[in-house]
Design a protein around this motif. Sequence first.
Motif, PDB file in Angstrom:
ATOM      1  N   HIS A 130       0.852  -1.211   0.000  1.00 46.68           N
ATOM      2  CA  HIS A 130       0.000   0.000   0.000  1.00 46.68           C
ATOM      3  C   HIS A 130       0.880   1.251   0.000  1.00 46.68           C
ATOM      4  CE1 HIS A 130      -3.388   2.635   0.764  1.00 46.68           C
ATOM      5  NE2 HIS A 130      -2.721   3.176   1.762  1.00 46.68           N
ATOM      6  N   HIS A 165       1.162   5.483  -1.962  1.00 47.73           N
ATOM      7  CA  HIS A 165       0.573   6.512  -2.838  1.00 47.73           C
ATOM      8  C   HIS A 165       1.700   7.234  -3.565  1.00 47.73           C
ATOM      9  CE1 HIS A 165      -3.403   6.824  -0.512  1.00 47.73           C
ATOM     10  NE2 HIS A 165      -2.641   6.109   0.314  1.00 47.73           N
ATOM     11  N   HIS A 217      -8.995   2.097   1.835  1.00 53.00           N
ATOM     12  CA  HIS A 217      -8.577   2.304   3.226  1.00 53.00           C
ATOM     13  C   HIS A 217      -9.690   1.851   4.170  1.00 53.00           C
ATOM     14  CE1 HIS A 217      -6.127   5.381   1.051  1.00 53.00           C
ATOM     15  NE2 HIS A 217      -5.207   5.030   1.933  1.00 53.00           N
ATOM     16  N   HIS A 252      -4.525  -0.488   6.557  1.00 53.93           N
ATOM     17  CA  HIS A 252      -4.579  -0.089   7.972  1.00 53.93           C
ATOM     18  C   HIS A 252      -5.362  -1.067   8.862  1.00 53.93           C
ATOM     19  CE1 HIS A 252      -2.522   3.415   6.623  1.00 53.93           C
ATOM     20  NE2 HIS A 252      -3.518   3.762   5.843  1.00 53.93           N
ATOM     21  N   ASP A 294       2.755   3.122   2.810  1.00 54.78           N
ATOM     22  CA  ASP A 294       1.765   4.201   2.783  1.00 54.78           C
ATOM     23  C   ASP A 294       2.404   5.579   2.642  1.00 54.78           C
ATOM     24  OD1 ASP A 294      -0.796   5.281   2.712  1.00 54.78           O
ATOM     25  OD2 ASP A 294      -0.900   5.515   4.888  1.00 54.78           O
TER      26      ASP A 294
HETATM   27 ZN    ZN Z   1      -3.002   5.130   2.120  1.00 56.48          ZN
END
Ligand code: ZN
Length: 428
Positions: free
Chosen positions: A71, A73, A225, A264, A315
């Motif tokens: 995960h 971005h 998420h 998460h 993340d």
């Molecule tokens: Zn994220």
Amino acid sequence: MIQAFRAEILSISRDPGTDPEAVRHEPDGLLVIEDGVVAARGPYAELSGRYAQVPVETLPGLVVPGFVDAHVHYPQTDRIAAHGEQLLDWLERHIFPAEKAFVDKAHADAVATFFLDELLRNGTTSALVYPTVHAQSVDALFEAALHRDMRLISGKVLMDLGPDGLKDTVASGREQSEALIRRWRSVGRLGYAITPRFALASSDAQLADAGVLLAEHPDVLMHTHLAENLRECGEVAARFPEAADYLDVYDRFGLVTNRSIFAHGIHLPDRACGRLGQSGAGIAVCPSSNLFLGSGCFDFAQAERHGLRLGLGTDIGAGTTFSLLHTQGLAYQAAQAKGTTLDPFRALWLATAGSADLLHIGDRVGSLEPGQEADFLVLDPQATPLLARRTRHADLAERLFALQVLGDDRAVARTYLLGRCAWNRDMK
Ligand code: ZN
Ligand code: GUN
């Protein structure tokens, strides 16, 4: 083409918490690669005779499978280390303005290039990546990944309730997602994930449409998420009073399946964990991000009780490091904060085969078994004076743990994609 590498080799194909046999270690091993795929692997003394005609290159360190970031971005690369807020304020103040810039394809190209180079510098060879709401941000990332021949999964972010400049509609979200699936499916080593940003960023109609899209495309994943931050959880509960919990919101829209990856999962009731376990959906654990945003610490004991599928993510840019090696050390610290412990072999498994299985690419990468694609890295236990000192009399478990706690990009000597050296620290 046949290649042969001699090195200490370590891989962990299954969760060593439940299957100690999953740890495979050759103190002096030979890795034979044919056309980018592992053809053979074993002790050098046993295998070398069979490949006597192939020139052998000795690698300087501990070879492990390439890390798989479950995960991350890419558009947030330039907003790492943004000071001061927890999730919802941080998104508004730092992240949404940065993501709006990805309407410009040239900007997306430039960030994607830096991002993928940074992954490779950190030993990450595969990832499940958030782009932005803009279809061209997906094109930029996939073009750059294809150029490097990386195994990468992404998909346009759906967010029809997003701020101006960063929102789509139910119709445009569907149309662009379908066009991207058609354009990129089965191209190189790429895969697609339907990506509703999170429950608060999409209307009920868009969440329902994402569920329909997922059902219509059995070869794509779903990435979103889940239960990251307490205020976020409160807003979800207020908007969806009929749902049993946050996961149930997604479930009601057909988004909880064995192809679903939730980032998460910090604040989950046992009911939701039970449903995750039963559905085969999994969680990308992101300890660096959770510490940075003050979100909380992942409960490994709860996940274990429910047999959840897990992987490890940075993340970025709530996460503060591209290094999944360092993130393994942070996962240990997050587990400690919850009164549990994380074995170093289990942490390495999370960052390799665990994440790969979560992303449904575990048959291709993650454990350097014969038949798998030869994505791997070389870890240098002497990368810094402190690491060298701490590991000089250490056994394998101690060395690995020291690398996880004290190491980062400096400890990645080389990264290989399909047997080809894609990063060499010592030849910058
Ligand atoms: Zn994220
Ligand atoms: N929840 C919704 N969007 C985001 C994001 O960009 N980062 C994190 N960490 N959580 C989110």
